[in-house]
Design a protein around this motif. Sequence first.
Motif, mmCIF file in Angstrom:
data_model
loop_
_atom_site.group_PDB
_atom_site.id
_atom_site.type_symbol
_atom_site.label_atom_id
_atom_site.label_comp_id
_atom_site.label_asym_id
_atom_site.label_seq_id
_atom_site.Cartn_x
_atom_site.Cartn_y
_atom_site.Cartn_z
ATOM 1 N N LEU A 146 28.762 45.183 36.194
ATOM 2 C CA LEU A 146 28.434 45.094 34.789
ATOM 3 C C LEU A 146 26.800 45.187 34.679
ATOM 4 O O LEU A 146 25.629 46.053 33.686
ATOM 5 N N ASN A 147 25.912 43.800 35.317
ATOM 6 C CA ASN A 147 24.717 43.973 35.415
ATOM 7 C C ASN A 147 23.949 45.119 35.711
ATOM 8 O O ASN A 147 22.430 45.178 34.989
ATOM 9 N N THR A 148 24.421 45.735 36.776
ATOM 10 C CA THR A 148 24.175 46.705 37.248
ATOM 11 C C THR A 148 23.942 47.756 36.815
ATOM 12 O O THR A 148 23.209 48.229 36.647
ATOM 13 N N VAL A 149 24.548 48.054 35.970
ATOM 14 C CA VAL A 149 24.743 49.382 35.020
ATOM 15 C C VAL A 149 23.668 49.031 33.764
ATOM 16 O O VAL A 149 23.063 50.067 33.309
ATOM 17 N N SER A 150 24.117 47.699 33.157
ATOM 18 C CA SER A 150 22.938 47.158 31.524
ATOM 19 C C SER A 150 21.204 47.837 32.871
ATOM 20 O O SER A 150 20.658 48.723 31.827
ATOM 21 N N GLY A 151 21.602 47.301 33.649
ATOM 22 C CA GLY A 151 19.283 47.429 34.025
ATOM 23 C C GLY A 151 19.703 49.507 34.590
ATOM 24 O O GLY A 151 18.638 50.082 34.129
ATOM 25 N N ASN A 152 20.492 49.783 35.187
ATOM 26 C CA ASN A 152 21.105 51.214 34.943
ATOM 27 C C ASN A 152 20.421 52.167 33.588
ATOM 28 O O ASN A 152 19.553 52.647 33.583
ATOM 29 N N ILE A 153 20.426 51.471 32.913
ATOM 30 C CA ILE A 153 20.319 52.506 30.976
ATOM 31 C C ILE A 153 19.112 51.204 31.039
ATOM 32 O O ILE A 153 18.942 52.587 30.174
ATOM 33 N N ALA A 188 19.021 55.174 40.236
ATOM 34 C CA ALA A 188 19.419 54.121 39.783
ATOM 35 C C ALA A 188 20.725 53.333 40.637
ATOM 36 O O ALA A 188 20.077 53.479 41.814
ATOM 37 N N ARG A 189 21.021 51.956 40.460
ATOM 38 C CA ARG A 189 21.848 51.316 41.789
ATOM 39 C C ARG A 189 23.583 51.685 41.275
ATOM 40 O O ARG A 189 23.930 51.637 39.847
ATOM 41 N N LYS A 190 23.829 51.486 42.442
ATOM 42 C CA LYS A 190 25.935 51.459 41.973
ATOM 43 C C LYS A 190 26.487 49.962 43.279
ATOM 44 O O LYS A 190 25.662 50.081 44.375
ATOM 45 N N GLU A 229 27.862 45.675 48.843
ATOM 46 C CA GLU A 229 25.808 45.846 48.300
ATOM 47 C C GLU A 229 25.656 46.785 47.424
ATOM 48 O O GLU A 229 27.261 47.030 46.861
ATOM 49 N N ILE A 230 25.094 46.719 47.161
ATOM 50 C CA ILE A 230 23.947 47.276 45.842
ATOM 51 C C ILE A 230 23.430 48.154 46.356
ATOM 52 O O ILE A 230 21.690 48.359 47.392
ATOM 53 N N GLN A 231 23.835 49.942 46.323
ATOM 54 C CA GLN A 231 23.291 51.097 47.040
ATOM 55 C C GLN A 231 22.425 51.563 46.319
ATOM 56 O O GLN A 231 22.393 51.880 44.385
ATOM 57 N N MET A 267 27.968 54.766 31.042
ATOM 58 C CA MET A 267 28.951 54.094 29.946
ATOM 59 C C MET A 267 30.237 53.933 30.356
ATOM 60 O O MET A 267 30.689 53.271 30.001
ATOM 61 N N VAL A 268 30.880 54.733 31.042
ATOM 62 C CA VAL A 268 32.197 55.120 31.573
ATOM 63 C C VAL A 268 32.403 53.747 32.166
ATOM 64 O O VAL A 268 32.636 53.374 32.030
ATOM 65 N N ASP A 269 31.029 52.925 33.271
ATOM 66 C CA ASP A 269 31.343 52.145 34.156
ATOM 67 C C ASP A 269 31.076 50.739 33.511
ATOM 68 O O ASP A 269 31.983 50.185 34.141
ATOM 69 N N ALA A 270 30.585 51.120 32.835
ATOM 70 C CA ALA A 270 30.110 50.138 32.164
ATOM 71 C C ALA A 270 32.080 49.484 31.572
ATOM 72 O O ALA A 270 32.139 48.013 31.762
ATOM 73 N N LEU A 271 32.311 50.301 30.466
ATOM 74 C CA LEU A 271 33.742 50.210 29.943
ATOM 75 C C LEU A 271 34.752 49.561 31.245
ATOM 76 O O LEU A 271 35.556 49.283 30.837
ATOM 77 N N GLU A 272 34.399 50.591 32.260
ATOM 78 C CA GLU A 272 35.475 50.015 33.282
ATOM 79 C C GLU A 272 35.643 48.784 33.791
ATOM 80 O O GLU A 272 36.680 47.972 33.749
#
Length: 139
Positions: free
Chosen positions: A19-26, A44-46, A67-69, A107-112
């Motif tokens: 969730l922190n990674t998704v927040s950084g991407n947004i 973007a990071r994943k 890992e964070i890609q 957003m879908v990734d954050a929701l998941e």
Amino acid sequence: MITALDISTSALVAQRVRLNTVSGNIANMSSLTDETGKAAPYQARKVVFQTDDELTTSGASGVKVGEIQTDQSEPLYRYEPQHPLAIKDGKWKGYVAYPNINLTEQMVDALEATRAYEANVGVMEITKDLSRESLSIIA
């Protein structure tokens, strides 16, 4: 039963990182420069999960961040020749490179990640209730 709590805790930690990674991407969807100020769109990071072999029971295993890609896809180019970060020469002359981040996917990734986090909190609550009931039978 304590192992069940450890497994759920590992999942909570992993989902928090996700969730922190998704927040950084947004937050960086409009970032056109890197940390040094050089023109380089944010990539973007994943988060990639893997099984945590240290947390294993007969039917379940823990999870950890493997890992964070960093996304290596091409940036989005927009023709803006007056922009101060416009490319000066070459194939993309006059274009500005923007991060290739899809808000819907993020957003879908954050929701998941949020739903998985909530599910693991539920598992922890059930585990605590079962432990409490087991102790009340013994006592």
